[in-house]
Design an enzyme around this catalytic site. Sequence first.
Site, PDB file in Angstrom:
ATOM      1  N   HIS A 259       0.845  -1.185   0.000  1.00 30.69           N
ATOM      2  CA  HIS A 259       0.000   0.000   0.000  1.00 30.69           C
ATOM      3  C   HIS A 259       0.889   1.247   0.000  1.00 30.69           C
ATOM      4  O   HIS A 259       2.114   1.139   0.166  1.00 30.69           O
ATOM      5  CB  HIS A 259      -0.957   0.007   1.208  1.00 30.69           C
ATOM      6  CG  HIS A 259      -0.289  -0.058   2.534  1.00 30.69           C
ATOM      7  ND1 HIS A 259       0.424   0.977   3.058  1.00 30.69           N
ATOM      8  CD2 HIS A 259      -0.216  -1.050   3.449  1.00 30.69           C
ATOM      9  CE1 HIS A 259       0.893   0.637   4.231  1.00 30.69           C
ATOM     10  NE2 HIS A 259       0.531  -0.601   4.499  1.00 30.69           N
TER      11      HIS A 259
HETATM   12  P1  TYD Z   1      -1.921  -2.666   7.370  1.00 26.15           P
HETATM   13  O1  TYD Z   1      -1.571  -1.220   7.318  1.00 26.15           O
HETATM   14  O2  TYD Z   1      -2.578  -3.256   6.169  1.00 26.15           O
HETATM   15  O3  TYD Z   1      -0.643  -3.550   7.722  1.00 26.15           O
HETATM   16  P2  TYD Z   1       0.816  -3.622   7.036  1.00 26.15           P
HETATM   17  O4  TYD Z   1       0.971  -2.435   6.197  1.00 26.15           O
HETATM   18  O5  TYD Z   1       1.768  -3.572   8.123  1.00 26.15           O
HETATM   19  O6  TYD Z   1       0.938  -4.886   6.297  1.00 26.15           O
HETATM   20  O7  TYD Z   1      -2.829  -2.894   8.661  1.00 26.15           O
HETATM   21  C1  TYD Z   1      -3.356  -4.155   9.023  1.00 26.15           C
HETATM   22  C2  TYD Z   1      -4.609  -3.924   9.831  1.00 26.15           C
HETATM   23  O8  TYD Z   1      -4.327  -3.226  11.044  1.00 26.15           O
HETATM   24  C3  TYD Z   1      -5.639  -3.098   9.082  1.00 26.15           C
HETATM   25  O9  TYD Z   1      -6.919  -3.652   9.380  1.00 26.15           O
HETATM   26  C4  TYD Z   1      -5.568  -1.723   9.715  1.00 26.15           C
HETATM   27  C5  TYD Z   1      -5.096  -2.028  11.125  1.00 26.15           C
HETATM   28  N1  TYD Z   1      -4.234  -0.953  11.704  1.00 26.15           N
HETATM   29  C6  TYD Z   1      -4.710  -0.187  12.745  1.00 26.15           C
HETATM   30  O10 TYD Z   1      -5.860  -0.357  13.229  1.00 26.15           O
HETATM   31  N2  TYD Z   1      -3.901   0.788  13.276  1.00 26.15           N
HETATM   32  C7  TYD Z   1      -2.652   1.018  12.793  1.00 26.15           C
HETATM   33  O11 TYD Z   1      -1.933   1.919  13.299  1.00 26.15           O
HETATM   34  C8  TYD Z   1      -2.179   0.227  11.689  1.00 26.15           C
HETATM   35  C9  TYD Z   1      -0.810   0.451  11.096  1.00 26.15           C
HETATM   36  C10 TYD Z   1      -3.005  -0.741  11.179  1.00 26.15           C
END
Ligand code: TYD
Length: 137
Positions: A52
């Site tokens: 992302h």
């Molecule tokens: P995501 O940003 O997709 O994870 P990564 O980039 O590390 O692979 O986040 C995974 C899940 O966690 C998504 O449902 C959003 C949630 N999340 C939060 O609630 N708070 C946060 O600060 C972060 C980074 C993610």
Amino acid sequence: MSVENCKLIELPKIADQRGNLTFIEADRHVPFGIERIYYLYDIPEGAERGAHAHKALHQLIVAIAGSFDVVLNDGTQRRRFSLDSPDKGLYVCPMMWRELDNFSGGAVCMVLASAKYDEDDYFRDYEEFLCAAKGSK
Ligand code: TYD
């Protein structure tokens, strides 16, 4: 925004016979105010994270334990960074598609972020990101 704006930052390390200490101060060691910290851990072998981009968020990514790679892509250029030391951080500016892979066993990925969690700040669709990135160049 270009991948050239993203760089490895050497963090201070105070070493003595009791071990090492590293600290990070907002606006001094990172070029933004810190509003949030999160970390990834218990990462299974072969897992990939990220995939992302953020519209406005600035981040510093640190391998607090173990190692992993971060691939940054600004829509034109890609660069792979290897993080393997708690005294090194990768500054990631906004509008960077990122993928994290090659996690070692026991790796912990700590992220300092310039704002609280906001799903509206994400591009989770690569084509949508590409369109926006090319439009802003
Ligand atoms: P995501 O940003 O997709 O994870 P990564 O980039 O590390 O692979 O986040 C995974 C899940 O966690 C998504 O449902 C959003 C949630 N999340 C939060 O609630 N708070 C946060 O600060 C972060 C980074 C993610």
